[in-house]
Design an enzyme around this catalytic site. Structure first.
Site, short mmCIF file in Angstrom:
data_model
loop_
_atom_site.label_atom_id
_atom_site.label_comp_id
_atom_site.label_asym_id
_atom_site.label_seq_id
_atom_site.Cartn_x
_atom_site.Cartn_y
_atom_site.Cartn_z
N GLY A 103 43.98 57.42 -6.27
CA GLY A 103 43.68 58.06 -7.55
C GLY A 103 42.72 59.19 -7.28
N CYS A 104 42.76 60.22 -8.11
CA CYS A 104 41.94 61.41 -7.84
C CYS A 104 40.59 61.36 -8.54
CB CYS A 104 42.69 62.67 -8.23
SG CYS A 104 43.99 63.06 -7.05
N ILE A 105 40.42 60.46 -9.49
CA ILE A 105 39.17 60.47 -10.26
C ILE A 105 38.32 59.24 -9.92
CG2 ILE A 105 38.13 60.66 -12.54
CD1 ILE A 105 39.90 63.02 -11.86
#
Lengths: 105, 168
Positions: A103-105
């Site tokens: 996930g990027c966040i």
């Protein structure tokens, strides 16, 4: 597939050392896995995070990101970085015997 | 010399991991701000030391009264796939911003104020550019509490030493 021995048991891991089969993990393995990441002793808040990681993995098929942990585990982002300075989601995933959350966040 | 070559060969397949980054945020539009915040937050999530440096319109991100009102550029932005005249209709920027914020929230990406607070909580450093603060006649009190200091470009390079610099 690479393997490693944790607490006397051989487990499957990927190239980065993350468990590929969470069912091979037991709680007895956590202290040893934590020491490999520079965490000398696991406190209650560490265990809160570990159990949350396991639960999310079991329910959703993937572990939470730091954002997810901060919102729902009951441990704040600030505390998470104190518990796992080298990256809460990533290191907690290693200690919890689950694949690295994506996930990027 | 030989030993150096040997060391390089030994590590050729395994590049050195990135251990420190400094992210410069120089834009004041929604699409100009998020990438830098995501890069900084993502660095911390990987255990990489991160510092953020806000300059020019990027200062709005740490401006207490403005950081809730950062908008998408609806004019002069080919990525919006919208005619320039349409983008210039009064209120269009607000409408587009509202739509994009909704989509961002659906992906569980925090709003800008919340994201900045979260990144600060990860232990990342936050600094404002002195030249820009002077230019826009701001004071430290105009900025959010998470900002550690207003620094010069030279001080920025001191803080960035030994790491990579990402300009956005």
């Amino acid at each position: 597939m690479p393997t490693k021995t944790v607490a006397g048991v051989t487990v499957d891991v990927n190239d980065e050392g993350f468990f590929t089969d969470p069912s091979q993990w037991t709680e007895e393995m956590a202290p040893e896995l934590a020491r490999e990441e520079g965490i000398d002793s696991l406190t209650d808040p560490h265990w809160t995070v570990i159990r949350f990681m396991r639960k999310e993995q079991a329910e959703k098929g993937t572990g939470p990101t730091v954002r997810g942990l901060g919102k729902t585990s009951g441990v704040t982002v600030k505390e998470l970085y104190q518990l796992f300075p080298k990256g809460p989601a990533k290191i907690a995933a290693r200690v919890s015997g689950i694949p690295k959350p994506r996930g990027c966040i | 010399m030989n030993s150096q070559i040997g060391e390089q060969a030994a590590t050729a397949g395994q590049p050195d991991p990135i251990e420190k980054v400094s992210v410069i945020i120089s834009q004041g539009s929604l699409e100009g701000v998020y990438p830098g915040l995501i890069m900084a937050n993502g660095a911390r999530a990987e255990g990489i030391e991160a510092n953020l440096f806000f300059t020019f319109f990027g200062l709005d991100v740490i401006h207490a009264k403005r950081h809730e009102h950062i908008k998408v550029a609806s004019v002069g932005n080919p990525g919006m796939h919208m005619a320039t005249w349409l983008g210039g209709v009064p209120g269009m920027s607000s409408v587009m911003t509202h739509m994009m914020q909704k989509q961002i929230a659906e992906l569980d990406i925090p709003s800008i104020p919340e994201f900045v607070e979260m990144i600060s909580d990860t232990g990342a450093g936050m600094y404002a550019c002195k030249a820009s603060v002077d230019l826009f006649k701001m004071e430290k009190s105009d900025l959010i509490d998470q900002v550690q200091d207003i620094i010069t470009v030279g001080e920025f390079y001191d803080i960035a030493a030994g790491g990579h610099i990402i300009f956005t």
